[in-house]
Scaffold this motif. Structure first.
Motif, short mmCIF file in Angstrom:
data_model
loop_
_atom_site.label_atom_id
_atom_site.label_comp_id
_atom_site.label_asym_id
_atom_site.label_seq_id
_atom_site.Cartn_x
_atom_site.Cartn_y
_atom_site.Cartn_z
N ARG A 53 58.86 17.86 -46.17
CA ARG A 53 57.98 18.34 -45.08
C ARG A 53 57.75 19.85 -45.20
O ARG A 53 56.62 20.32 -45.11
CB ARG A 53 58.62 18.00 -43.73
CG ARG A 53 57.78 18.44 -42.54
CD ARG A 53 58.43 18.09 -41.23
NE ARG A 53 59.70 18.73 -41.02
CZ ARG A 53 59.87 20.02 -40.67
NH1 ARG A 53 58.82 20.81 -40.51
NH2 ARG A 53 61.07 20.51 -40.48
N LYS A 54 58.81 20.58 -45.46
CA LYS A 54 58.67 22.05 -45.56
C LYS A 54 57.88 22.45 -46.80
O LYS A 54 57.11 23.41 -46.76
CB LYS A 54 60.04 22.70 -45.55
CG LYS A 54 60.67 22.68 -44.16
CD LYS A 54 61.95 23.47 -44.13
CE LYS A 54 62.43 23.59 -42.72
NZ LYS A 54 62.03 24.83 -42.08
N GLU A 55 58.07 21.74 -47.92
CA GLU A 55 57.30 22.04 -49.13
C GLU A 55 55.80 21.90 -48.89
O GLU A 55 55.00 22.60 -49.52
CB GLU A 55 57.70 21.10 -50.26
CG GLU A 55 59.01 21.41 -50.91
CD GLU A 55 59.42 20.38 -51.96
OE1 GLU A 55 60.47 20.60 -52.56
OE2 GLU A 55 58.71 19.37 -52.17
N ARG A 56 55.44 21.01 -47.99
CA ARG A 56 54.03 20.77 -47.70
C ARG A 56 53.55 21.59 -46.50
O ARG A 56 52.41 21.43 -46.07
CB ARG A 56 53.81 19.28 -47.46
CG ARG A 56 53.86 18.51 -48.78
CD ARG A 56 54.17 17.05 -48.59
NE ARG A 56 54.17 16.35 -49.86
CZ ARG A 56 55.13 16.44 -50.78
NH1 ARG A 56 56.19 17.20 -50.57
NH2 ARG A 56 55.06 15.77 -51.91
N HIS A 57 54.44 22.43 -45.95
CA HIS A 57 54.10 23.30 -44.83
C HIS A 57 53.55 22.49 -43.65
O HIS A 57 52.53 22.85 -43.06
CB HIS A 57 53.10 24.39 -45.24
CG HIS A 57 53.55 25.17 -46.43
ND1 HIS A 57 54.55 26.11 -46.38
CD2 HIS A 57 53.16 25.12 -47.73
CE1 HIS A 57 54.74 26.61 -47.57
NE2 HIS A 57 53.92 26.02 -48.42
#
Length: 79
Positions: free
Chosen positions: A16-20
């Motif tokens: 989720r964080k990698e995809r912002h």
């Protein structure tokens, strides 16, 4: 926390964080509640296959990619 829940939690948060993407946006796209996403990321809930499929779709990845991310987050036996 069971190790499978911990592995899923770690993988989900990283993806989720990698995809912002915020928890709220992911929840909306997956048709889930934001608090449920939070509980998954904390390892306090175990996702069903339907939930994992919805999350993978919302993250624009395959279930295989999600499974590989979970596997990569799983510690080796004995740790």
């Amino acid at each position: 926390m069971k190790s499978s829940n911990a592995s899923f939690a770690k993988a989900l948060r990283r993806l989720r964080k990698e995809r912002h993407v915020s928890q709220e946006a992911l929840a909306f796209e997956a048709g889930l509640d934001r608090t449920y996403i939070s509980l998954l990321e904390l390892g306090r809930r175990s996702p069903t296959l339907d939930t994992m499929s919805a999350i993978a779709c919302a993250l624009n990845i395959s279930l295989i990619d999600l499974a590989e991310a979970i596997q990569a987050s799983t510690p080796p036996p004995g740790e």
